[in-house]
Design a protein around this motif. Structure first.
Motif, mmCIF file in Angstrom:
data_model
loop_
_atom_site.group_PDB
_atom_site.id
_atom_site.type_symbol
_atom_site.label_atom_id
_atom_site.label_comp_id
_atom_site.label_asym_id
_atom_site.label_seq_id
_atom_site.Cartn_x
_atom_site.Cartn_y
_atom_site.Cartn_z
ATOM 1 N N GLN A 41 -17.205 6.457 -7.077
ATOM 2 C CA GLN A 41 -17.399 5.038 -6.807
ATOM 3 C C GLN A 41 -17.715 4.885 -5.324
ATOM 4 O OE1 GLN A 41 -13.636 3.402 -8.178
ATOM 5 N NE2 GLN A 41 -14.648 2.534 -9.965
ATOM 6 N N ARG A 57 -18.914 2.121 -2.067
ATOM 7 C CA ARG A 57 -18.967 0.726 -1.617
ATOM 8 C C ARG A 57 -19.162 0.746 -0.107
ATOM 9 N NH1 ARG A 57 -14.147 2.428 -3.261
ATOM 10 N NH2 ARG A 57 -12.447 2.565 -1.745
ATOM 11 N N PRO A 58 -19.639 -0.337 0.468
ATOM 12 C CA PRO A 58 -19.769 -0.381 1.932
ATOM 13 C C PRO A 58 -18.429 -0.081 2.605
ATOM 14 C CG PRO A 58 -20.934 -2.223 0.944
ATOM 15 C CD PRO A 58 -20.173 -1.554 -0.178
ATOM 16 N N GLN A 84 -15.294 -0.201 4.799
ATOM 17 C CA GLN A 84 -14.527 -1.238 5.479
ATOM 18 C C GLN A 84 -13.629 -0.668 6.572
ATOM 19 O OE1 GLN A 84 -14.979 -4.509 4.742
ATOM 20 N NE2 GLN A 84 -16.551 -3.830 3.291
ATOM 21 N N LEU A 98 -20.555 4.946 3.686
ATOM 22 C CA LEU A 98 -19.937 4.300 2.529
ATOM 23 C C LEU A 98 -18.506 4.789 2.384
ATOM 24 C CD1 LEU A 98 -22.817 4.714 -0.083
ATOM 25 C CD2 LEU A 98 -22.343 2.713 1.319
ATOM 26 N N GLU A 99 -17.704 4.020 1.654
ATOM 27 C CA GLU A 99 -16.389 4.492 1.232
ATOM 28 C C GLU A 99 -16.517 5.000 -0.189
ATOM 29 O OE1 GLU A 99 -13.299 1.621 1.689
ATOM 30 O OE2 GLU A 99 -13.440 1.595 3.862
ATOM 31 N N THR A 100 -15.712 6.010 -0.516
ATOM 32 C CA THR A 100 -15.799 6.615 -1.847
ATOM 33 C C THR A 100 -14.425 6.666 -2.494
ATOM 34 O OG1 THR A 100 -15.379 8.864 -1.051
ATOM 35 C CG2 THR A 100 -17.662 8.098 -1.038
ATOM 36 N N SER A 126 -9.159 6.855 -0.570
ATOM 37 C CA SER A 126 -10.606 6.793 -0.436
ATOM 38 C C SER A 126 -11.068 7.745 0.654
ATOM 39 C CB SER A 126 -11.055 5.370 -0.115
ATOM 40 O OG SER A 126 -10.499 4.951 1.110
ATOM 41 N N HIS A 148 -27.106 1.766 -4.651
ATOM 42 C CA HIS A 148 -25.958 1.490 -3.767
ATOM 43 C C HIS A 148 -26.349 1.444 -2.292
ATOM 44 C CE1 HIS A 148 -25.971 5.939 -4.345
ATOM 45 N NE2 HIS A 148 -25.735 5.951 -3.047
ATOM 46 N N GLN A 195 -27.790 -2.652 -1.185
ATOM 47 C CA GLN A 195 -26.943 -3.832 -1.237
ATOM 48 C C GLN A 195 -27.143 -4.665 0.024
ATOM 49 O OE1 GLN A 195 -22.796 -2.870 -2.449
ATOM 50 N NE2 GLN A 195 -23.545 -0.770 -2.631
ATOM 51 N N GLU A 208 -25.228 -6.417 1.797
ATOM 52 C CA GLU A 208 -24.170 -6.347 2.808
ATOM 53 C C GLU A 208 -24.105 -4.988 3.503
ATOM 54 O OE1 GLU A 208 -22.106 -5.501 -1.209
ATOM 55 O OE2 GLU A 208 -23.830 -6.597 -0.420
ATOM 56 N N LEU A 209 -24.888 -4.029 3.056
ATOM 57 C CA LEU A 209 -24.847 -2.689 3.646
ATOM 58 C C LEU A 209 -25.858 -2.579 4.784
ATOM 59 C CD1 LEU A 209 -23.647 0.152 3.508
ATOM 60 C CD2 LEU A 209 -25.490 0.770 1.932
#
Length: 308
Positions: free
Chosen positions: A144, A146-147, A149, A175-177, A187, A236, A239, A241-242
């Protein structure tokens, strides 16, 4: 450097110790720092043209299967002789002197044995600091993403700085995974490079060389993956926001796109006739001493982006 080619092919004690150190690296990556320290101070062997009237020392290169040119060098005279032909002579040289004298080139150690490639950035860091990054390839796993944080601020800065002047990486993201089936696992971070795949390994090693010395206090795993810059980006990475931590400017490949670059690219596009007319007018202004300071020009450009 001694260009005489000894007739004996027996290994010297120093060669045996160097190759034993190299073998230990194959089974234990933790042995790599000790091997490369030894390599810098050991005698190694390289090929030069047997007949060369250029007036300066030149070394033989070969085309690596991945498409780049590399200078082969060897841990023993026997290995150098095995790879030699009548068109070359063998040079004996201290490892540090060889790397210093070929700075900016790619080298490959013991190419007939599937040895290590040393890219220019790695050579420079090894000579300057004695450090060589460890890069371990692992099978791809589904994660998984996501940007990021919680990525440390220095990580993006280090990636951006090391990619300055690089023309084979077009963008970099953090990214975070997290694994799909283990929600309680912490993560990690994933660095995504968009690059020329022919130089993908070099790009990965360049970034890892820059960030590994800074990761001592970081309590998470950092992975790195590469995407082909000739193909559409994966979902991914598009996005809204990335934001990339590095993006090569189309106007000036090999550098990141600074805010001023982005603003200048927003200026209206001119016809060829208009470009020609303005160029001639600009030259006339320069001849007449009618010029505008650069900072004043940038303030005007920044003003164009502000809402009216």
């Amino acid at each position: 450097m001694d260009s005489k080619k000894p007739s004996a092919v027996n290994h010297t004690l120093a060669e045996v110790e160097l190759e034993a150190s190299l073998e230990r690296c194959r089974t234990d990556p933790g042995e790599e720092p000790a091997f490369f320290r030894r390599l810098l101070e050991s005698t190694v062997y390289a090929h030069a043209p047997a007949s060369d009237d250029s007036g300066r020392l030149r070394l033989v290169q070969f085309r690596h299967p991945d498409g780049f040119d590399a200078i082969p060098f060897f841990t023993s005279m026997a290995k150098a002789q095995f790879a030699a032909s009548s068109a070359v002579r063998i040079l004996e040289v201290v490892g540090r002197d060889l790397l210093s004298g070929t700075r900016g080139a790619t080298l490959m150690l013991n190419p007939n044995d599937g040895g290590a490639v040393l890219y220019p950035e790695e050579v420079a860091t090894l000579l300057d600091t004695g450090f060589l990054a460890r890069v371990e390839k692992s099978p791809s796993t589904e994660l998984q993403v996501r940007p990021a944080q919680n990525a440390p601020a220095w990580l993006g800065t280090a990636i951006e700085q090391c990619l300055q002047g690089v023309d084979f990486v077009s963008a970099a993201y953090i990214l975070e995974t997290g694994p799909l089936d283990e929600k309680d696992q912490p993560s990690g971070l994933l660095i995504c490079l968009v690059a020329d795949m022919a130089l993908g390994e070099r790009a990965a090693r360049l970034v890892m060389t820059a960030i590994q010395p800074l990761c001592a206090g970081l309590n998470c795993i950092i992975d790195l993956t590469i995407y082909d810059d000739s193909q559409p980006l994966p979902e991914h990475l598009v996005q809204p926001e990335l934001v990339p931590v590095f993006k090569r400017s189309e106007a000036n490949p090999g550098t990141s796109m600074y805010p001023e670059d982005k603003l200048l690219m927003q200026l209206p596009e001119l016809t060829e006739e208009e470009k020609d007319r303005r160029t001639r007018e600009g030259l006339a202004d320069v001849d007449a001493g009618r010029t505008i300071p650069h900072e004043e020009l940038l303030r005007w450009v920044r003003g164009l982006s502000k809402p009216s």
